[in-house]
Scaffold this active site. Sequence first.
Site, PDB file in Angstrom:
ATOM      1  N   CYS A 143       0.840  -1.195   0.000  1.00 14.25           N
ATOM      2  CA  CYS A 143       0.000   0.000   0.000  1.00 14.25           C
ATOM      3  C   CYS A 143       0.880   1.252   0.000  1.00 14.25           C
ATOM      4  O   CYS A 143       1.407   1.641   1.046  1.00 14.25           O
ATOM      5  CB  CYS A 143      -0.900  -0.024   1.233  1.00 14.25           C
ATOM      6  SG  CYS A 143      -1.854   1.470   1.412  1.00 14.25           S
ATOM      7  N   CYS A 183      -0.444   4.093   2.180  1.00 12.42           N
ATOM      8  CA  CYS A 183      -0.258   3.911   3.618  1.00 12.42           C
ATOM      9  C   CYS A 183       1.208   4.129   3.992  1.00 12.42           C
ATOM     10  O   CYS A 183       1.510   4.761   4.990  1.00 12.42           O
ATOM     11  CB  CYS A 183      -0.644   2.503   4.054  1.00 12.42           C
ATOM     12  SG  CYS A 183      -2.082   1.839   3.269  1.00 12.42           S
ATOM     13  N   ASP A 184       2.115   3.582   3.213  1.00 10.52           N
ATOM     14  CA  ASP A 184       3.512   3.495   3.661  1.00 10.52           C
ATOM     15  C   ASP A 184       4.484   4.370   2.882  1.00 10.52           C
ATOM     16  O   ASP A 184       5.645   4.486   3.272  1.00 10.52           O
ATOM     17  CB  ASP A 184       3.985   2.034   3.563  1.00 10.52           C
ATOM     18  CG  ASP A 184       3.089   1.099   4.356  1.00 10.52           C
ATOM     19  OD1 ASP A 184       2.502   1.568   5.353  1.00 10.52           O
ATOM     20  OD2 ASP A 184       2.961  -0.075   3.976  1.00 10.52           O
TER      21      ASP A 184
END
Length: 546
Positions: free
Chosen positions: A365, A368-369
């Site tokens: 992701c 997200c990261d």
Amino acid sequence: MKSDEHELHDDKEKEAWQIERELRAAFDEMPNKIPLLLFTSPTKNEPFNDATRQIIRAIRQMTDKVDLREFDLGHKMARKWKAERSPTLIFDPDTYHIRWLGAPAGEEVRTFIQTLIMLGQGTTPLDEQARKILDRIDGPRHVKVFVSPSCPYCPQQAINGLMAAIEKPGIISLEIIDILANPDLAENYSAQSVPQTYANETLIAQGAQPQELFMLSLEKMEQQNIFIPDEDAEEIETDLVIVGGGPAGLTAGIYGARSGLNSAIIEKDTLGGQIATTPVVENYPGVSQAGGNTLVDLMVSHALEYCKIFQGEEVMDVQIGNPIVVTTSKRRFNTRTVLLATGAKHRQLDVPGESRLSGHGVSYCSTCDGNFFRGRKVIMVGGGNSAVTEALHLKNIGVDVTLVHRRDTLRAQDHLVSNLENNQIPVLFNTEVKEIRGKDRVTEVVLLDNRAGKTRKMEVQGVFVAVGYEPAVALAKKIGIEVTPEGYIQHDSRHRTNIPGIYSAGDVEGGYKQIVTAAGQGAEAALSIFEDLINPYWKKETGTDG
Ligand SMILES: Cc1cc2nc3c(=O)[nH]c(=O)nc-3n(C[C@H](O)[C@H](O)[C@H](O)COP(=O)(O)OP(=O)(O)OC[C@H]3O[C@@H](n4cnc5c(N)ncnc54)[C@H](O)[C@@H]3O)c2cc1C
């Protein structure tokens, strides 16, 4: 007879007298003395130094519990407590890590008084839900709240930070930074609009937040806009349990509840499903462009108007009967129908090192990261729309990304491919990842040139994987739902599965995997469930009650 002006003056005096009386009473009740260190330099920010002294003097006229000591910035105490700015206030430094850079003037007088009262009492007015979230935070958080004396919303956010720092002094530190006295810091952090909150140098909130959202943002290290209260009940009665809080499940929740069905959405992970990992959505009608998270917030807020959402709770089992019993990781639901909107999840590369280093440099992701890899070198594995979209997102936020694809052409849409070229993102064609290496974190990958048959090593700090999706059908299979040869849930045109009372919607059904189609299927399924509950087809077919 008194003039209006005199009356106004009298009223103001009365009000001031009343406030002073209340403050004196509050200070009197405080069991603790508050050690307060003030660091100043006569050559720096003197008007702010002076304002700080005056405010503290006024408070010390009401209480002897504020134990003030002032030092010059050149004093050894300044070195001991690492005070470098004038003025700096440090509160009870043997117990807490709370400091104020600038003068607690204007609107910030409220924050300052509240700080003293909380420290003096040794407690905070943190509510139960916010406390639960705060208790989950187990790593250090260095919080900076930028404020200004003329900002009426700033005290709320500064007090959120104070409550966190007072409740968890072992891991949470706080700096309240007045942007008027510290324009250079405001400039560095782009904090021209206040309040603005950073934790560990990451922006986690713009604007003032309710306690719960502040603590959630602090926990998740990014701005949170929706808070769903915890539910304690161990057993809940519903008409419809929706498994999955993606677009299909959220839409079904809205349609189910609007049809009069008592509906509950259960989501084991992140609300919004795959949209939560989508950097930008450009093809949802009415919203020409929105960050995935923004669209999720809109959908979740809308669904919450109608039905309860149980987040962080996994549906483990469904027992068919009357009622149908849905067992989650936290409780039981007795329900008349179940909608499986479990979606799809990323496929893995299945190479050595992938699972071990997942979360330690291997990610599925980029939204997200991605931020963790700014300025670092990573590869994005895949050649479809997701891989290309995510590579573009990574490049956009300052990650040094190379796309690695096992074939000789990309499968992504043309406009994405030209975007990739325009952004000069390198692509390694005919290349397969064979191994991901690193002791505690990813340090290199082994790549195979599948034409030449040669392997080579490449130093990278991150491996992002976007090689397709698999329908989440483990639960469906467990309860005996039939699946298609491709692995999707077998269903009819009304979203009924082979088991009466159990329905499906969204990506888990296969077909077009889009937000708008998932939402459409969620709506259809909920309406179909409503109609079936009024006029059960299973009664007609089997002569039983389900
Ligand atoms: C990177 C990326 C970019 C995309 N971009 C777009 C785009 O721009 N436009 C577009 O239209 N579509 C896009 N999509 C596709 C779109 O996001 C999906 O089609 C859509 O999210 C499917 O919705 P869904 O509700 O069926 O499933 P999902 O979104 O997958 O949601 C299913 C949810 O069910 C939960 N769940 C599963 N099992 C359980 C269980 N046992 N208990 C509790 N919860 C459970 C999961 O945690 C998940 O949150 C993109 C997808 C990705 C990954």
